[in-house]
Motif scaffolding. Structure first.
Motif, mmCIF file in Angstrom:
data_model
loop_
_atom_site.group_PDB
_atom_site.id
_atom_site.type_symbol
_atom_site.label_atom_id
_atom_site.label_comp_id
_atom_site.label_asym_id
_atom_site.label_seq_id
_atom_site.Cartn_x
_atom_site.Cartn_y
_atom_site.Cartn_z
ATOM 1 N N ASP A 8 -4.057 -20.116 -12.426
ATOM 2 C CA ASP A 8 -5.342 -19.990 -13.114
ATOM 3 C C ASP A 8 -6.517 -20.458 -12.268
ATOM 4 O O ASP A 8 -7.660 -20.449 -12.738
ATOM 5 N N LYS A 9 -6.253 -20.864 -11.051
ATOM 6 C CA LYS A 9 -7.320 -21.413 -10.204
ATOM 7 C C LYS A 9 -7.273 -20.818 -8.803
ATOM 8 O O LYS A 9 -6.198 -20.462 -8.306
ATOM 9 N N ILE A 10 -8.430 -20.755 -8.178
ATOM 10 C CA ILE A 10 -8.527 -20.483 -6.757
ATOM 11 C C ILE A 10 -8.999 -21.778 -6.095
ATOM 12 O O ILE A 10 -10.080 -22.285 -6.404
ATOM 13 N N LEU A 11 -8.163 -22.323 -5.219
ATOM 14 C CA LEU A 11 -8.486 -23.547 -4.504
ATOM 15 C C LEU A 11 -9.052 -23.195 -3.134
ATOM 16 O O LEU A 11 -8.726 -22.159 -2.564
ATOM 17 N N ARG A 12 -9.873 -24.074 -2.593
ATOM 18 C CA ARG A 12 -10.476 -23.817 -1.284
ATOM 19 C C ARG A 12 -10.352 -25.050 -0.389
ATOM 20 O O ARG A 12 -10.778 -26.143 -0.744
ATOM 21 N N PHE A 13 -9.755 -24.834 0.787
ATOM 22 C CA PHE A 13 -9.710 -25.849 1.827
ATOM 23 C C PHE A 13 -10.787 -25.475 2.843
ATOM 24 O O PHE A 13 -10.630 -24.509 3.599
#
Length: 366
Positions: free
Chosen positions: A109-114
């Motif tokens: 349900d999420k888009i994570l960003r590094f």
């Protein structure tokens, strides 16, 4: 050599050595004459989608493992020397993609960003870039990729074997990174876990996994091409272009929907697809489409478990043949191919979430 590679001493304290466990048996796998298959990395738990940065660092997602790894081949010999655990405890972070130095990871349900991940391997951290995707875990794991226009393409699988759910379930959507709004690209897509843009035409091609519980031999899985934004590919009403669903086809016609460019075997589970862009393989391999048939899970006799090669000409698939075999023999599973990525030298990486491995395919020039 860039500064990241030369300053390896600063990073080594946080690197985890690749585990010295039994390696996958490469002797079981067969590739065409002229090609060789080697092990780029093993013990990469549940390896799924792969992305390669401009620095040559290989990033790997997972599904059940809940982990994201980075692999570094310091001496560029085609074998990963070290691995870094970037994150763990995530919810099926299967898909990942790179843009402008940032690593984006799809965790249901999420888009994570590094941010600027290559420069921050010694202290990896992430923020939640987008959190408005459905949280259903059934077909909730994702493959992601950036479009030529810079939108993040995200599939949202049906949360069931077969059902009629409201949008955005059963769709492929595009996330605008600036406005953080979604636009529907394709409808009627049960569960796509792989797509790519044709290097010359920029046409959008994607795999789709057919429904279960209609028997061993129907319906076929699919390779599709998007003609127009908003095209409907039939699910849940029709499968593979003309097979009516026994529960949901009432009042609908197959002609309402876009038929697949190729109907595959039933339950072969096509995941990653990749158009070859490199220069290492022979010229005739340019723009050929690799397809990872992950393999059946509920067929009475297993099917899939191989890497296939499709010939695409004038928007049609004119050939489909095996490229890597041996992942399964006599109903015994030895591997399950998932996704592809190219290294700078034109060799091809293939992930295997069953053997916890990433293979490297190279061509032996004579």
């Amino acid at each position: 050599m860039n500064s990241l590679m030369t300053k390896s001493v600063a990073v080594l304290s946080l690197l985890l050595p690749l585990a010295a466990l039994a390696k996958p048996d490469l002797s079981r796998l067969q590739v065409p004459s002229g090609y060789s298959l080697s092990l780029f990395a093993d013990n990469v738990e549940n390896a799924r989608q792969i992305a390669v940065s401009k620095q040559g660092i290989v990033y790997v997602g997972s599904r059940k493992a809940g982990k994201v790894h980075a692999l570094i081949d310091f001496n560029k010999d085609g074998v990963a020397d070290k691995t870094i655990l970037l994150a763990e405890g995530l919810t099926m972070p299967s898909g990942l993609a790179l843009k402008d130095g940032d690593l984006y990871v799809a965790a249901v349900d999420k888009i994570l960003r590094f941010k600027q991940i290559d420069k921050n391997l010694n202290s990896p951290s992430y923020d939640v870039f987008y959190d408005k995707l459905p949280d259903k875990r059934h077909h909730g794991w994702k493959f992601i990729r950036f479009s030529p226009e810079g939108e993040l393409i995200i599939p949202i699988g049906a949360p069931c074997n077969v059902c009629k759910e409201e949008a955005p379930f059963g769709e492929i959507v595009a996330l605008n990174l600036e406005t953080k709004t979604l636009k529907t690209w394709a409808k009627g897509v049960r569960n796509s876990v792989g797509f790519d843009f044709h290097p010359e035409t920029q046409g959008f091609w994607f795999s789709d996994n057919g429904r279960d519980m209609m028997g061993d031999d129907i319906p076929p899985c699919e390779i599709n091409r998007l003609n127009d934004i908003g095209d409907h590919f039939g699910f849940p009403y029709f499968h593979a272009g003309g097979i009516p669903d026994p529960e949901f086809n009432a009042g609908r016609k197959a002609s309402e929907f876009v038929a697949p460019k190729l109907a595959l075997g039933a339950h072969v589970a096509p995941l990653g697809i990749h158009f070859y862009r490199g220069k290492q393989f022979p010229q005739q391999m340019k723009n050929k489409l690799f397809v990872a048939e992950h393999g059946s899970w509920n067929r009475s006799k297993k099917s899939g478990y191989r890497v296939m090669l499709a010939t695409v000409k004038d928007g049609q698939i004119t050939g489909y043949e095996p490229f890597i075999t041996g992942f399964m023999k006599d109903e015994q599973t030895y591997g399950r191919p998932v996704a592809f990525a190219e290294l700078e030298d034109g060799s091809l990486l293939v992930s295997d979430d069953f053997a916890d491995a990433i293979y490297r395919i190279s061509y032996n020039k004579k």
